[in-house]
Scaffold this active site. Sequence first.
Site, PDB file in Angstrom:
ATOM      1  N   ASP A 231     -41.354  64.571  14.701  1.00 55.45           N
ATOM      2  CA  ASP A 231     -42.271  63.551  15.212  1.00 55.45           C
ATOM      3  C   ASP A 231     -42.843  62.779  14.034  1.00 55.45           C
ATOM      4  O   ASP A 231     -43.077  63.345  12.962  1.00 55.45           O
ATOM      5  CB  ASP A 231     -43.405  64.181  16.009  1.00 55.45           C
ATOM      6  CG  ASP A 231     -42.922  64.874  17.272  1.00 55.45           C
ATOM      7  OD1 ASP A 231     -42.010  64.325  17.924  1.00 55.45           O
ATOM      8  OD2 ASP A 231     -43.439  65.949  17.602  1.00 55.45           O
TER       9      ASP A 231
ATOM     10  N   ASP B 191     -39.612  60.524  22.688  1.00 56.33           N
ATOM     11  CA  ASP B 191     -40.806  60.713  23.520  1.00 56.33           C
ATOM     12  C   ASP B 191     -41.235  59.392  24.154  1.00 56.33           C
ATOM     13  O   ASP B 191     -41.665  59.348  25.319  1.00 56.33           O
ATOM     14  CB  ASP B 191     -41.960  61.260  22.676  1.00 56.33           C
ATOM     15  CG  ASP B 191     -41.666  62.631  22.115  1.00 56.33           C
ATOM     16  OD1 ASP B 191     -40.915  63.393  22.758  1.00 56.33           O
ATOM     17  OD2 ASP B 191     -42.194  62.951  21.033  1.00 56.33           O
TER      18      ASP B 191
END
Length: 226
Positions: free
Chosen positions: A149, A183
């Site tokens: 991420d 995401d």
Amino acid sequence: MNLKKSLLLIAVILLLDQISKVYIKTHFQLGESVEVLSWFKIHFIENSGAAWGAKLSDFLPISESSGKLILTVFRLFAVAGIGYWLFETIRKKSPKVLILAVSLIFAGALGNIIDSVFFGLIFDHSTGQVATLFSDEPYGGVFYGKVVDMLYFPMVDTVWPEWVPYFGGKSFRFFEPVFNVADTAISTGVGILLVFNKKAFPNKEEESEIEETVLGETINQVLENE
């Protein structure tokens, strides 16, 4: 949206997602951050669990490695299920908005499962160093990779006023989660389904009207060709 357009969209999202993750892994140390704008940062973290970093071992009496394996296998089945759902929506010529949403969700889920399945096998660790791609000493193995991420939007970073009950004096940050391109695709797909629910899932009357319209257009085309 037909199959070709759906596959093209999925391919573009996967490329953006994986290129950004490989770049971050090979240029950033874990926890390293670069400020792009006052409200946007590139901040490298790794997520070995589910949403928000939760782990199965936090809730069940199992080891962290067992929890990671179970989670990855579950994700594989979930991706397969979403893939089948996408295939069926295209086959049944469902509304374009539904195909678009499911395509985004599938692309995002597939992007993150690639991390979980393969990254532990092709990278070494990022703690205190920049990771090496195709390392001779990978940090994990198949099914034990961590999701990368990096997108961080702390648009509001302040402290609650002292007079606010319970929260007074505590820090408040919005938006707190760090996420990635995959995401974003999943969230966008889910958002489309929520906002355009009626268009994505028309009732039977609307389906009948659509079928009648399609049938009428088909008949007209046949008559014109004759």
